[in-house]
Write a protein that holds these residues in place. Structure first.
Motif, PDB file in Angstrom:
ATOM      1  N   PHE A 523       0.840  -1.199   0.000  1.00 28.51           N
ATOM      2  CA  PHE A 523       0.000   0.000   0.000  1.00 28.51           C
ATOM      3  C   PHE A 523       0.874   1.248   0.000  1.00 28.51           C
ATOM      4  O   PHE A 523       0.581   2.222  -0.685  1.00 28.51           O
ATOM      5  CB  PHE A 523      -0.906  -0.035   1.231  1.00 28.51           C
ATOM      6  CG  PHE A 523      -2.027   0.967   1.207  1.00 28.51           C
ATOM      7  CD1 PHE A 523      -3.019   0.914   0.250  1.00 28.51           C
ATOM      8  CD2 PHE A 523      -2.094   1.976   2.157  1.00 28.51           C
ATOM      9  CE1 PHE A 523      -4.058   1.835   0.228  1.00 28.51           C
ATOM     10  CE2 PHE A 523      -3.118   2.896   2.156  1.00 28.51           C
ATOM     11  CZ  PHE A 523      -4.108   2.827   1.187  1.00 28.51           C
ATOM     12  N   TRP A 524       1.974   1.218   0.755  1.00 32.28           N
ATOM     13  CA  TRP A 524       2.892   2.355   0.772  1.00 32.28           C
ATOM     14  C   TRP A 524       3.576   2.523  -0.579  1.00 32.28           C
ATOM     15  O   TRP A 524       3.855   3.651  -1.005  1.00 32.28           O
ATOM     16  CB  TRP A 524       3.938   2.181   1.869  1.00 32.28           C
ATOM     17  CG  TRP A 524       3.496   2.728   3.192  1.00 32.28           C
ATOM     18  CD1 TRP A 524       3.261   2.037   4.338  1.00 32.28           C
ATOM     19  CD2 TRP A 524       3.230   4.096   3.492  1.00 32.28           C
ATOM     20  NE1 TRP A 524       2.846   2.889   5.343  1.00 32.28           N
ATOM     21  CE2 TRP A 524       2.824   4.165   4.852  1.00 32.28           C
ATOM     22  CE3 TRP A 524       3.271   5.279   2.755  1.00 32.28           C
ATOM     23  CZ2 TRP A 524       2.479   5.359   5.473  1.00 32.28           C
ATOM     24  CZ3 TRP A 524       2.925   6.477   3.373  1.00 32.28           C
ATOM     25  CH2 TRP A 524       2.540   6.517   4.712  1.00 32.28           C
ATOM     26  N   ARG A 525       3.865   1.425  -1.261  1.00 30.98           N
ATOM     27  CA  ARG A 525       4.479   1.553  -2.589  1.00 30.98           C
ATOM     28  C   ARG A 525       3.520   2.232  -3.562  1.00 30.98           C
ATOM     29  O   ARG A 525       3.936   3.004  -4.427  1.00 30.98           O
ATOM     30  CB  ARG A 525       4.902   0.178  -3.108  1.00 30.98           C
ATOM     31  CG  ARG A 525       6.041  -0.439  -2.300  1.00 30.98           C
ATOM     32  CD  ARG A 525       6.509  -1.751  -2.908  1.00 30.98           C
ATOM     33  NE  ARG A 525       7.549  -2.352  -2.069  1.00 30.98           N
ATOM     34  CZ  ARG A 525       7.396  -3.472  -1.376  1.00 30.98           C
ATOM     35  NH1 ARG A 525       6.253  -4.122  -1.442  1.00 30.98           N
ATOM     36  NH2 ARG A 525       8.371  -3.943  -0.636  1.00 30.98           N
ATOM     37  N   ASP A 526       2.242   1.935  -3.437  1.00 30.63           N
ATOM     38  CA  ASP A 526       1.250   2.635  -4.259  1.00 30.63           C
ATOM     39  C   ASP A 526       1.258   4.130  -3.951  1.00 30.63           C
ATOM     40  O   ASP A 526       1.150   4.967  -4.858  1.00 30.63           O
ATOM     41  CB  ASP A 526      -0.143   2.060  -4.009  1.00 30.63           C
ATOM     42  CG  ASP A 526      -0.296   0.634  -4.523  1.00 30.63           C
ATOM     43  OD1 ASP A 526       0.553   0.207  -5.338  1.00 30.63           O
ATOM     44  OD2 ASP A 526      -1.256  -0.046  -4.106  1.00 30.63           O
ATOM     45  N   ILE A 527       1.365   4.460  -2.663  1.00 25.28           N
ATOM     46  CA  ILE A 527       1.397   5.874  -2.265  1.00 25.28           C
ATOM     47  C   ILE A 527       2.653   6.542  -2.824  1.00 25.28           C
ATOM     48  O   ILE A 527       2.601   7.676  -3.330  1.00 25.28           O
ATOM     49  CB  ILE A 527       1.356   5.994  -0.731  1.00 25.28           C
ATOM     50  CG1 ILE A 527       0.025   5.470  -0.190  1.00 25.28           C
ATOM     51  CG2 ILE A 527       1.564   7.450  -0.299  1.00 25.28           C
ATOM     52  CD1 ILE A 527      -0.049   5.410   1.328  1.00 25.28           C
ATOM     53  N   TYR A 529       4.318   5.713  -5.501  1.00 22.98           N
ATOM     54  CA  TYR A 529       4.157   5.913  -6.944  1.00 22.98           C
ATOM     55  C   TYR A 529       3.245   7.108  -7.220  1.00 22.98           C
ATOM     56  O   TYR A 529       3.509   7.910  -8.121  1.00 22.98           O
ATOM     57  CB  TYR A 529       3.579   4.656  -7.590  1.00 22.98           C
ATOM     58  CG  TYR A 529       3.174   4.877  -9.025  1.00 22.98           C
ATOM     59  CD1 TYR A 529       4.134   5.025 -10.023  1.00 22.98           C
ATOM     60  CD2 TYR A 529       1.831   4.967  -9.373  1.00 22.98           C
ATOM     61  CE1 TYR A 529       3.774   5.260 -11.330  1.00 22.98           C
ATOM     62  CE2 TYR A 529       1.459   5.199 -10.684  1.00 22.98           C
ATOM     63  CZ  TYR A 529       2.430   5.347 -11.665  1.00 22.98           C
ATOM     64  OH  TYR A 529       2.069   5.585 -12.950  1.00 22.98           O
ATOM     65  N   MET A 530       2.189   7.238  -6.435  1.00 27.21           N
ATOM     66  CA  MET A 530       1.206   8.300  -6.672  1.00 27.21           C
ATOM     67  C   MET A 530       1.756   9.669  -6.284  1.00 27.21           C
ATOM     68  O   MET A 530       1.546  10.654  -7.003  1.00 27.21           O
ATOM     69  CB  MET A 530      -0.075   7.998  -5.881  1.00 27.21           C
ATOM     70  CG  MET A 530      -1.208   8.970  -6.116  1.00 27.21           C
ATOM     71  SD  MET A 530      -2.768   8.392  -5.410  1.00 27.21           S
ATOM     72  CE  MET A 530      -2.389   8.394  -3.646  1.00 27.21           C
ATOM     73  N   LEU A 531       2.456   9.748  -5.157  1.00 26.97           N
ATOM     74  CA  LEU A 531       2.883  11.047  -4.632  1.00 26.97           C
ATOM     75  C   LEU A 531       4.387  11.286  -4.750  1.00 26.97           C
ATOM     76  O   LEU A 531       4.846  12.394  -4.498  1.00 26.97           O
ATOM     77  CB  LEU A 531       2.461  11.175  -3.164  1.00 26.97           C
ATOM     78  CG  LEU A 531       0.961  11.015  -2.884  1.00 26.97           C
ATOM     79  CD1 LEU A 531       0.690  11.206  -1.407  1.00 26.97           C
ATOM     80  CD2 LEU A 531       0.149  11.996  -3.707  1.00 26.97           C
ATOM     81  N   GLY A 532       5.158  10.235  -5.086  1.00 30.92           N
ATOM     82  CA  GLY A 532       6.591  10.418  -5.267  1.00 30.92           C
ATOM     83  C   GLY A 532       7.431  10.099  -4.059  1.00 30.92           C
ATOM     84  O   GLY A 532       8.646   9.926  -4.180  1.00 30.92           O
ATOM     85  N   SER A 533       6.833  10.038  -2.871  1.00 32.27           N
ATOM     86  CA  SER A 533       7.606   9.744  -1.664  1.00 32.27           C
ATOM     87  C   SER A 533       6.665   9.334  -0.550  1.00 32.27           C
ATOM     88  O   SER A 533       5.448   9.522  -0.636  1.00 32.27           O
ATOM     89  CB  SER A 533       8.421  10.964  -1.228  1.00 32.27           C
ATOM     90  OG  SER A 533       7.545  12.027  -0.852  1.00 32.27           O
ATOM     91  N   ARG A 534       7.253   8.763   0.507  1.00 32.79           N
ATOM     92  CA  ARG A 534       6.485   8.445   1.698  1.00 32.79           C
ATOM     93  C   ARG A 534       6.512   9.629   2.658  1.00 32.79           C
ATOM     94  O   ARG A 534       7.448  10.415   2.668  1.00 32.79           O
ATOM     95  CB  ARG A 534       7.070   7.234   2.411  1.00 32.79           C
ATOM     96  CG  ARG A 534       7.008   5.934   1.651  1.00 32.79           C
ATOM     97  CD  ARG A 534       7.550   4.794   2.505  1.00 32.79           C
ATOM     98  NE  ARG A 534       7.580   3.543   1.755  1.00 32.79           N
ATOM     99  CZ  ARG A 534       7.954   2.381   2.273  1.00 32.79           C
ATOM    100  NH1 ARG A 534       8.349   2.325   3.534  1.00 32.79           N
ATOM    101  NH2 ARG A 534       7.959   1.293   1.542  1.00 32.79           N
ATOM    102  N   SER A 535       5.529   9.689   3.504  1.00 36.56           N
ATOM    103  CA  SER A 535       5.542  10.669   4.585  1.00 36.56           C
ATOM    104  C   SER A 535       6.604  10.269   5.603  1.00 36.56           C
ATOM    105  O   SER A 535       6.877   9.075   5.806  1.00 36.56           O
ATOM    106  CB  SER A 535       4.170  10.722   5.256  1.00 36.56           C
ATOM    107  OG  SER A 535       4.240  11.403   6.489  1.00 36.56           O
ATOM    108  N   ILE A 536       7.218  11.244   6.258  1.00 35.87           N
ATOM    109  CA  ILE A 536       8.216  10.929   7.278  1.00 35.87           C
ATOM    110  C   ILE A 536       7.579  10.217   8.472  1.00 35.87           C
ATOM    111  O   ILE A 536       8.273   9.586   9.271  1.00 35.87           O
ATOM    112  CB  ILE A 536       8.942  12.200   7.761  1.00 35.87           C
ATOM    113  CG1 ILE A 536       7.946  13.202   8.340  1.00 35.87           C
ATOM    114  CG2 ILE A 536       9.756  12.821   6.634  1.00 35.87           C
ATOM    115  CD1 ILE A 536       8.615  14.416   8.968  1.00 35.87           C
ATOM    116  N   THR A 537       6.265  10.333   8.576  1.00 39.31           N
ATOM    117  CA  THR A 537       5.554   9.665   9.678  1.00 39.31           C
ATOM    118  C   THR A 537       5.023   8.300   9.266  1.00 39.31           C
ATOM    119  O   THR A 537       4.162   7.747   9.942  1.00 39.31           O
ATOM    120  CB  THR A 537       4.384  10.546  10.160  1.00 39.31           C
ATOM    121  OG1 THR A 537       3.505  10.806   9.051  1.00 39.31           O
ATOM    122  CG2 THR A 537       4.883  11.858  10.736  1.00 39.31           C
TER     123      THR A 537
END
Length: 653
Positions: A523-527, A529-537
């Motif tokens: 699910f984070w990999r989808d995020i 791809y969609m937004l370009g990066s993960r949240s620091i949290t």
């Protein structure tokens, strides 16, 4: 982590996959999909055209205001303050804040991502986990249930809105047939004082007459056969809804024409605003989502200036710490959180699905959930400053001033407003605010149902206007029994069984299906791809999705089942068994699609037991990012081929 690094995670040297990349048809290697080891490659001919017709928000402001309008509704004004004073004041607020942090915000963020990544509503989004599609069906049914009775409560606000335009507010005058009625509540004296000046002020307790011959005043005590009730209480229960003695067929009665007309007007407004979907409702929310805050701030300032307001504030903000040790307080806070934020109702997924693919949902989810808390607290101060002043006026405890449920909005607060200068102005303002609050929530509930139907049957999108009118008329007709004298009890059943603990069950299934079956890291990999990066949290969100939220929601649901108590009449007598049976049937209707669809998927899937489980927990060929990028989709299916989905999903590998 960059997008390229995300792609590398999906790399495979499987010749079957490599020879098929980007071809868009099902070739011979798809025989492996027949035994459950992988889904067929996507063949979405014509899907692009359907998506173009689906529509998007005009801009980000429309999306944010619509989400805020959905999350901030009538419950923030009457349900939150009532639950607060009933469950320890600030102790309830603390429990509410904690549950928002570990359940509400994570689920809100998760649902926004699901909708935005897929561009699908509550049913279509479960292409990510086909056996869980029943969750989307349940979301649509719960939204329909709430939309039906919610509009009846909005009809009450319209009736009060128009009634507020009279020279004398009708809830400030007693009628002869209202036994033990007092125009306004007061501290009932043991005896009349004998002082005519004082006793005239106590006209509800003392009757004073003038003796012309002796030129004297004579005041005598008025005796009541029972506890006096305010005219506001009689007005709501005896005139507006004419509440009957029970829900039995002989007590149900016939629809009350004034409520029918008000409900019809409410549905006309809702349909007119939704006739073109989010394109039209997105424009309306500029007013309906902001106007309530203007009114709340005006009422807050006015309430803060009242004598005794500080007593109400103290009652609201000083916690009774021992209450935090009671599980009932946490259950009440959880129920309010789900009802207020609208998580697991489908509306958040639906609103997210109309977003642009690259929209940054991190700050959106935080802002909307924070606005929900702020609104609830402001509404609490508005209510309790006014009740503090009323309590001082009648010399009574604050808990004796407030009323349960939406009686707080239609009994206690109207009575408080009648003490304001120019009460008609304040009443018109207050009830119009309530109507606009309800309107935004109704938009989200009805649009959720429409989106589910249109996603499942894309050809119906060209008839969006007709569908909106048809569903609106159907809901209006279904709700007619709720406008009967026994309708108040029907509202209780629809809320208690159709949208209370049912939502807890739905939320538990939802978060497990995403975090454990689809995979929280995937699910984070989808995020990414969609937004370009993960949240620091991201570690916090991950722990909440995978552990805290499913555990707490499951425990809360089990507690609600173990401590189940049926709804009761005003005299605390439980509803008759046939009414409870109808309620349980409603619960079954909204919850059963989940196990039924799972079993249907399992028994219609190919292969043996394990192969079937793999097949039904593997994303279908309709699961793809809403930007239409086949490259990312193919790489995702590479991982599917490597057996990392469903029952073999190493969520935390």
């Amino acid at each position: 982590m960059s997008k390229q690094k995300s792609y590398d995670l999906w790399h495979t040297d499987d010749p079957y996959v490599n020879e098929r990349k980007g071809d868009g048809y099902i070739s011979k290697d798809d025989e492996r999909s027949q035994n459950g080891s992988r889904p067929p490659i996507i063949d979405d001919d014509g899907a692009g055209k359907d998506e173009i017709d689906r529509g998007q928000w005009g801009n980000k402001a429309e999306f944010l205001l619509s989400c805020i309008g959905l999350s901030v509704g009538l419950g923030n004004v009457w349900r939150f303050p009532y639950l607060a004073y009933k469950n320890g004041g600030a102790a309830f607020v603390i429990a509410y804040f904690i549950l928002q942090l570990v359940i509400g915000k994570p689920l809100y963020f998760m649902e926004l991502v699901m909708g935005q990544f897929s561009g699908k509503g509550p049913t279509g989004v479960w292409a990510m986990n086909p056996c869980a599609k029943g969750i989307g069906v349940s979301m649509a049914l719960i939204s329909l249930d709430v939309a039906i009775y919610y509009n009846v409560i909005m009809a009450y606000t319209l009736y009060y809105f128009f009634s507020s335009m009279q020279t004398t507010l009708p809830w400030t005058v007693c009628k002869p047939e209202w036994e033990n009625c007092v125009a306004k509540r007061f501290k009932f004296p043991d005896n009349c004082t004998g002082n005519a000046t004082v006793d005239y002020a106590l006209e509800e307790a003392c009757r004073c007459t003038f003796n012309v011959t002796l030129d004297t005043e004579n005041c005598t005590q008025l005796n009541y056969t029972g506890k006096p009730k305010s005219a506001a209480e009689f007005f709501f229960y005896k005139e507006v809804i004419q509440r009957s003695d029970g829900i039995e067929p002989e007590n149900l009665g016939y629809p009350l024409w004034w409520l029918v007309l008000c409900m019809m007007l409410s549905w006309i407004v809702v349909i007119a605003c939704l006739i073109k979907g989010v394109k039209s409702s997105g424009k309306v929310v500029y007013f309906t989502a902001t106007f309530p805050y203007v009114v709340l701030l005006i009422l807050l300032i006015r309430g803060a200036l009242l004598d005794g307001a500080i007593d109400g504030v103290i009652y609201f903000i000083i916690p009774k710490w021992e209450e935090l040790l009671k599980l009932e307080v946490w259950v009440a806070a959880a129920g309010q959180m789900f009802f207020s934020l609208s998580v697991s109702f489908g509306g958040i997924i639906m609103f997210g699905s109309y977003n642009k693919f690259k929209n940054n949902v991190y700050p959106d989810a935080l802002l909307i959930s924070i606005m929900d808390i702020i609104t609830s607290v402001i509404a609490g101060f508005v209510i309790f400053t006014t009740f503090g002043a009323m309590a001082k006026t009648i010399d009574a405890p604050i808990e004796d001033v407030a009323d349960a449920g939406y009686g707080l909005a239609f009994v206690a607060y109207p009575e408080a407003l009648s003490n304001f200068p120019i009460p008609q102005f304040w009443s018109v303002l207050f009830f119009f605010m309530l109507f606009t609050l309800g309107l935004d929530s109704e938009f989200g509930l009805l649009e959720t149902l429409l989106t589910c139907i249109q996603d499942e049957f894309p050809k119906t999108r060209k008839y969006k206007g007709l569908m909106c009118v048809g569903i609106g008329i159907s809901c209006f007709l279904i709700a007619l029994p709720v406008t009967c004298p026994g309708g108040d009890y029907i509202v209780t059943i629809m809320d208690h069984y159709g949208a209370d603990f049912s939502v807890l069950f739905l939320a538990a299934c939802e978060v497990v299906s995403v975090a454990w079956v689809y995979g929280v890291l995937r699910f984070w990999r989808d995020i990414e791809y969609m937004l370009g990066s993960r949240s620091i949290t991201w570690p916090f969100w991950t722990v909440c999705w995978a552990f805290i939220a499913p555990l707490l929601i499951t425990l809360l649901f089990i507690y609600r089942m173990v401590k189940y108590s049926p709804p009761t009449y005003p005299n605390d007598e439980p509803f008759p068994e046939f009414a409870q049976g109808i309620g349980w049937a409603l619960s079954a209707l909204v919850m059963c699609p989940i196990p039924i669809y799972f079993l249907y998927s399992f028994f219609t899937a190919p292969g043996d037991f394990i192969e079937r489980l793999k097949f039904i927990t593997t994303p279908s060929n309709k699961w793809q990012p809403n930007d239409g990028n086949r490259a990312y989709l193919t790489q995702t299916h590479d991982a599917v081929q490597m057996g990392k989905y469903g029952v073999e999903n190493p969520t935390f590998n």
